[in-house]
Scaffold this motif. Structure first.
Motif, mmCIF file in Angstrom:
data_model
loop_
_atom_site.group_PDB
_atom_site.id
_atom_site.type_symbol
_atom_site.label_atom_id
_atom_site.label_comp_id
_atom_site.label_asym_id
_atom_site.label_seq_id
_atom_site.Cartn_x
_atom_site.Cartn_y
_atom_site.Cartn_z
ATOM 1 N N HIS A 141 -16.577 20.437 -23.634
ATOM 2 C CA HIS A 141 -16.030 21.761 -23.361
ATOM 3 C C HIS A 141 -15.717 22.430 -24.692
ATOM 4 O O HIS A 141 -14.817 22.003 -25.419
ATOM 5 N N TYR A 187 -11.207 27.974 -19.986
ATOM 6 C CA TYR A 187 -10.465 28.222 -21.219
ATOM 7 C C TYR A 187 -10.660 29.705 -21.557
ATOM 8 O O TYR A 187 -11.655 30.076 -22.186
ATOM 9 N N ASP A 218 -10.249 16.075 -28.916
ATOM 10 C CA ASP A 218 -9.873 17.224 -28.086
ATOM 11 C C ASP A 218 -8.954 18.188 -28.844
ATOM 12 O O ASP A 218 -7.972 17.772 -29.472
ATOM 13 N N THR A 250 -18.649 14.788 -21.377
ATOM 14 C CA THR A 250 -17.869 16.011 -21.173
ATOM 15 C C THR A 250 -17.755 16.735 -22.506
ATOM 16 O O THR A 250 -17.201 16.206 -23.466
ATOM 17 N N HIS A 252 -12.492 21.971 -26.820
ATOM 18 C CA HIS A 252 -11.389 21.765 -25.891
ATOM 19 C C HIS A 252 -11.352 20.338 -25.353
ATOM 20 O O HIS A 252 -10.274 19.741 -25.249
ATOM 21 N N ARG A 253 -12.524 19.808 -25.005
ATOM 22 C CA ARG A 253 -12.567 18.476 -24.382
ATOM 23 C C ARG A 253 -13.836 17.778 -24.807
ATOM 24 O O ARG A 253 -14.921 18.359 -24.769
#
Length: 614
Positions: A391, A515, A352, A389, A336-337
């Motif tokens: 994710h 998410y 991403d 980061t 996601h990130r």
């Protein structure tokens, strides 16, 4: 002049080659499988050509299709990257026969060195013949390819036959060549290598040393340059042997000669006739772009007589989508990130929103730090990983940070047995105790329809999360003033994305992202659980569930329903991301059910078998 380069590869290395080509004004062409139709390397190239199918044997290992793609797209040169066909002499010949520029060594040099058995013969060495108890431990190794695939350590003679079979199967799947050989296995040695660069005019550079001792499944995890703590005489000897190996086969281009160092002795392992994954640390130390040098050499340009001087220290960490605590199981899902702090180099094939699939190696990226000293490079890289980061699916990020900060590594006393000794402590769960509360408060703010002043305080609210394999219940309550409170913790601020908590006078900030049921609080990953468990999701005791999506490649010989099994006994093997993964019996008992057959595709959580404990 090279005007357009097709990269016969995918992912991170394709993107890395494209970056240099773009800087030099060279047009780029990607090839992609159906599984990579939306991959980053496909999107960033100037043109892309589809290779129908998903399996490597149908796509990235099809040299005939890749040559056709180069001709159809107008490319006049081919760069092989690493892995796949990068050490395939027949592919190199096919590229040259098609009138294209081959950005690599001559096919004859590849043939001489790409097979590890022939390379040892060239260096005056030979693999073991018949193995006896006195030879143990030994290493079963694929003659073609690398990356840890097709390799098995054998410590007992009865393990040799199944290890040979397993290695052959894995090597044939990954490289299209099932040849394996056996060599002595040196316990707790250091993996040290020398980067070489040779032109067509007789100049050969030895570009320092690299240490790649931190490995899992014989696949490198952390690499650095120069190799710390080597005596100058030993380093000079390694340089001389590397140059000798290159001259022995009239080598051209970038390559790597690998050694196993034990004390003051070095044992030749192999020569990789391609660019290595860890080449960025050498680039950082010598101030070079090795891909640019490959392109210039392929155009016939000469190297200067002497290489540039080395400066400082560089360390690289490979970030994988995998779970080191559970047999390094590869992980899949949506990334996601993905963001990394400034100050370090990032080589990646993901961005991403990209999907991490099951067909290829689970490496997400390489992070590289360069600094004047080794200690500064370690601190810089560990800090960047800690603040990154991430994710999406679980990764080995925490393992990398702890490895970099481990005393054995910081004092340069590591060897290839590092993870055998320290994996349990490096993967022990250390979840942030306040992460579940921050997740609950952010979730409340994001979903609540009501707010404001209350005449009476509410009853405690509860939320449940899965964290580090355990179920956590969080309790908090609304106050009369419309705020939130939890035992022992003061809620300074809470909204759907940011929570500030104060405990024992220390204020901390938590960034929260959700998410679906997947929640990320700073670097902690949680799963939201339903208030009441779904009774239909339960499985019988002793059920073996697939830890990853993949293909059942084989079932243990003679294993049928009703068979007696021992705890820890391999029952079947799954292939995912080009690696085989054993599924072991959880206890001693009877195999009461077997739900899969070889060749069957399974998803995460699929029921594979049931063992009834004795």
């Amino acid at each position: 002049m090279i005007t357009s380069v097709l990269v016969a590869n995918r992912g991170e290395i394709a993107c890395r080659v494209f970056r240099t080509c773009g800087e030099l004004g060279i047009r780029t062409v990607a090839v992609y499988s159906d599984a990579d139709a939306n991959a980053l390397h496909t999107r960033v190239a100037d043109a892309a050509v589809r290779l129908p199918g998903a399996a490597p044997s149908d796509t990235y290992l099809r040299g005939d299709l890749i040559v056709k793609a180069a001709l159809a797209s107008g490319a006049n040169a081919v760069h092989p990257g690493y892995g796949f066909l990068s050490e395939n002499a027949d592919f190199a010949r096919a590229v040259l026969d098609a009138g294209l520029v081959w950005i690599g060594p001559p096919p004859e040099a590849i043939e001489a060195m790409a097979s590890k058995t022939r390379a040892k013969e060239l260096m005056g060495l030979a693999p073991l013949g018949e193995v006896a108890d006195t030879d143990l431990p030994v290493l079963v190794k694929a003659a073609a390819g690398g990356g840890g695939r097709g390799m098995r350590v054998v410590r007992r003679l009865e393990e040799l036959a199944p290890a040979l079979e397993s290695a052959r199967t894995e090597a044939a799947s990954a490289f299209g060549d099932g040849e394996v050989f056996v060599e002595p296995y040196v316990e707790n040695g250091r993996h040290v290598e020398v980067q070489i660069l040779a032109d067509t005019h007789g100049t050969v550079w030895a570009l320092g040393t690299r240490d790649c001792s931190l490995q899992r499944r014989h696949q490198k995890v952390i690499e650095e340059a120069p190799a710390p703590g080597l005596a100058p005489e030993l380093a000079d000897s390694l340089h001389d042997m590397a140059v000798h190996a290159a001259r022995a086969v009239d080598y051209v281009g970038a390559g790597t000669v690998e050694f196993l160092v034990a004390g003051d002795k070095a044992h030749f392992l192999e020569m990789n006739t391609r660019l290595q994954v860890e080449h960025p640390v050498t680039e950082a130390v010598f101030g070079l772009d090795l891909v640019a040098e490959q392109l210039r050499i392929a155009e016939g340009r000469a190297l200067p007589d002497e290489p540039p001087h080395a400066r400082g220290h560089a360390i690289e960490a490979r970030l994988y989508a995998e779970d080191p605590a559970h047999d390094w199981a590869p992980q899949t899902g949506t990334l996601h990130r993905f963001a990394v702090p400034d100050g370090v180099r990032l080589d990646t094939g993901f961005t991403d929103g990209d999907d991490i699939g099951v067909h290829y190696d689970p490496m997400l990226a390489k992070l590289v730090a360069h600094a004047p000293t080794r200690a500064e490079a370690i601190r810089k890289l560990a800090g960047a990983l800690d603040r990154a980061t991430l994710h999406g699916p679980p990764t080995n990020r925490d393992l990398l940070v702890r490895s970099l900060r481990h005393e054995e590594f910081t004092t340069a006393r590591m060897d290839t047995g590092f993870y055998d000794r320290h994996l349990p402590t490096l993967t022990a769960p250390t979840p942030d105790p306040h992460a579940p509360l921050a997740a609950a408060l952010a979730d409340t703010h994001g979903r609540s329809r009501f707010g404001g002043w209350r005449n009476v305080p509410s009853q405690p609210q509860t939320k449940r999360y899965a964290l580090a394999g355990e179920e956590i219940e969080v309790r908090y309550r609304h106050t009369r003033a419309g705020g939130l409170e939890a035992d022992g913790v003061r809620v300074v601020h809470a909204d759907a994305r940011l929570v500030v908590l104060e405990a024992d006078g220390v204020r901390r900030t938590f960034e929260v992202a959700r998410y679906g049921d997947e929640i990320h609080v700073n670097t902690t990953r949680l799963t939201a659980l339903p208030r009441f468990p779904d009774p239909t999701a339960q499985h019988a005791q002793g059920s073996l569930l697939a830890p990853m999506p993949g293909t059942v490649v084989r079932v243990a010989d003679g294993l049928t329903e009703g068979a007696a099994v021992q705890a820890g006994q391999p029952l079947l093997w799954l292939e995912a991301m080009k690696m085989e993964h054993k599924v072991l019996a959880p206890s001693t008992g009877t195999l009461s059910a077997l739900h899969v057959v070889p060749g069957q595709q399974v998803t995460v959580g699929s029921l594979l078998a049931v063992v009834r404990e004795t």
